[in-house]
Design an enzyme around this catalytic site. Sequence first.
Site, PDB file in Angstrom:
ATOM      1  N   ASP A  14     -52.345  49.378-143.836  1.00 31.97           N
ATOM      2  CA  ASP A  14     -52.992  48.486-144.803  1.00 31.97           C
ATOM      3  C   ASP A  14     -52.386  48.744-146.172  1.00 31.97           C
ATOM      4  OD1 ASP A  14     -54.922  46.747-145.984  1.00 31.97           O
ATOM      5  OD2 ASP A  14     -56.353  47.318-144.429  1.00 31.97           O
ATOM      6  N   ASP A  67     -53.610  43.705-148.303  1.00 32.69           N
ATOM      7  CA  ASP A  67     -54.935  43.444-148.847  1.00 32.69           C
ATOM      8  C   ASP A  67     -54.846  42.494-150.041  1.00 32.69           C
ATOM      9  OD1 ASP A  67     -57.826  44.280-148.864  1.00 32.69           O
ATOM     10  OD2 ASP A  67     -57.277  44.944-150.876  1.00 32.69           O
ATOM     11  N   GLU A 102     -53.584  39.038-146.475  1.00 33.53           N
ATOM     12  CA  GLU A 102     -54.954  38.577-146.653  1.00 33.53           C
ATOM     13  C   GLU A 102     -54.973  37.611-147.827  1.00 33.53           C
ATOM     14  OE1 GLU A 102     -59.478  40.347-147.341  1.00 33.53           O
ATOM     15  OE2 GLU A 102     -57.757  41.315-148.304  1.00 33.53           O
ATOM     16  N   HIS A 149     -63.219  44.159-140.905  1.00 33.55           N
ATOM     17  CA  HIS A 149     -64.077  45.143-141.576  1.00 33.55           C
ATOM     18  C   HIS A 149     -64.914  44.529-142.694  1.00 33.55           C
ATOM     19  CE1 HIS A 149     -60.514  44.668-143.998  1.00 33.55           C
ATOM     20  NE2 HIS A 149     -61.120  45.243-145.007  1.00 33.55           N
ATOM     21  N   ASP A 150     -64.617  43.295-143.085  1.00 36.45           N
ATOM     22  CA  ASP A 150     -65.364  42.620-144.154  1.00 36.45           C
ATOM     23  C   ASP A 150     -66.336  41.570-143.628  1.00 36.45           C
ATOM     24  OD1 ASP A 150     -64.175  43.978-146.287  1.00 36.45           O
ATOM     25  OD2 ASP A 150     -62.526  42.548-146.442  1.00 36.45           O
TER      26      ASP A 150
END
Length: 549
Positions: free
Chosen positions: A99, A201, A243, A317-318
């Site tokens: 990430d 990210d 993302e 994860h969000d």
Amino acid sequence: MLEDNWWQRATIYQIYPRSFADSNGDGIGDLNGIIAHLDHLEDLGIGAIWLSPIFASPMRDNGYDISDYQAIAPEFGTLADFDRLIAEAKARNNRIILDLVVNHSSNEHRWFKSASAGRDAPYRDYYIWRDPAPDGGVPSDLQSAFGGPAWTLDPASGQYYLHQFAPEQPDLNWENPKLRAEVYAMMNWWLDRGVAGFRMDVIDLIGKEPDRGITSNGPHLHDYLQEMHKAALDRPGLVTVGETWSAAPSDALLYSGRDRGELSMVFQFEQVLLQMDEVFGKWRPKPFDLIAFKQVFFRWQAALAEDGWNSLFWSNHDLPRAVSRYGDDKRYHIESAKMLATVLHLMKGTPYVYQGEELAMTNMVFTDMDQLRDIEALNMHDLSIAQGMSEAEFIAGANENGRDNARTPMQWTASENAGFTTGTPWIDVNPNHVAINAASERASETSVFAHYRKLIGLRAKMDVIAYGAFEPHLEDHEQIFAYSRVLGDERIVVVANFSGQAATADLAGIMAGAGEPLIWNYEPVSDLSGRLDLKPYEAFAVHFSKGQG
């Protein structure tokens, strides 16, 4: 398929390291815990593992606030542990994706500590500083994604710094070529260590121009991504996924077009944003609208039909657990989990499985704020209450959409703490682990795990699933999600009842005659020559080839 594009046929699995498996009893997942469960992922058929951040961090945002990009967080392990993970994954024909969090750093990073020493500090222009407004207040009305102003005052210098997330996550200044060069050097350091690529990210935020009110998709964003590609990413077999909450079908090819020299694919969130309230966002979600929902997927399939590439996901994860958000985790738990898997994994693109999704793990039932750990939920609670939301309504919203739902520990067994740890877990374990766990799922040939394994295997061996054209069907049907995949003389028809009520689908003209049942969650279906009655959350795929239909 070229080896360089292995990710077009693979399925990628996301691990949230803090919650996956704890090897030393401190209640926090770690790298050795991941290594101990690599066989689970190999059995599932996974081709690559994306790790949420494992870097040194004060963990204000669970690792998305990095204090050293080239060190492992001690609670997760060491660089030697990481090197062993790379080797053990490779031995199982698997790859590791890191990430990349470079829109912002931690305020404890050495760059920011130096930058805070004064206006002439060596790293001052690695971050974004502005003088106060004429009235002495914040430089602008930009708001943080976690609530409140996106500016925090540095009393020592009298200037404000920008942070689009928590104050402990100051934004990096991508206009500075020295900063960009350091980021690229760091990326190459990890790639030389054997990393297969990066999930990036909020990468659409790096081109920000705060003085113009531009926080995402700025005018130099694609210049930076092309520069990054030349400096670090132009390697055979590398995979990158950005993302990009701001991405739309109209600009998708700017990121992932084959001749752009940027990314392999992006995560887009149009289907998620569709369900958010205009005032309270995800804390007061809108009713689910299947027609609008599937139109998002159909638009993205069309936009990237000939170039670029789609990423396919329900959860991360969000986001909340897929079976709780889009299925029915009570009356039709298994059926709806299998339906969701079928719909997603047979579309064109690279599927992502979030840890526990293959077990049909569900949202947690939080009863009070003391159980929540997520910085977003804790910040937004106070702001939402101040705006008129009741405590009960906020907790209901957190139970439905809060990020902590995805972060409860992986449910390995029915034993204490779900086999995640021998200590006290950092966040509560879902009590339903006694019924929903990997041990019981792996022991059954009809489990959700077995269903995922079959879908992943079909993609790995069938060209029509990996590369076939996408054709939507029954676009205005309020219950049915249906489409075909077509390659040469082959066609796969996918039909799913996306509801908890019986539904009827008229399939005449889509593919008449009998085909080969490929996968199903109730019973095999082969004849698609007319009207079909589907049970709640029923889903199936039928394969047709030359000489059939």
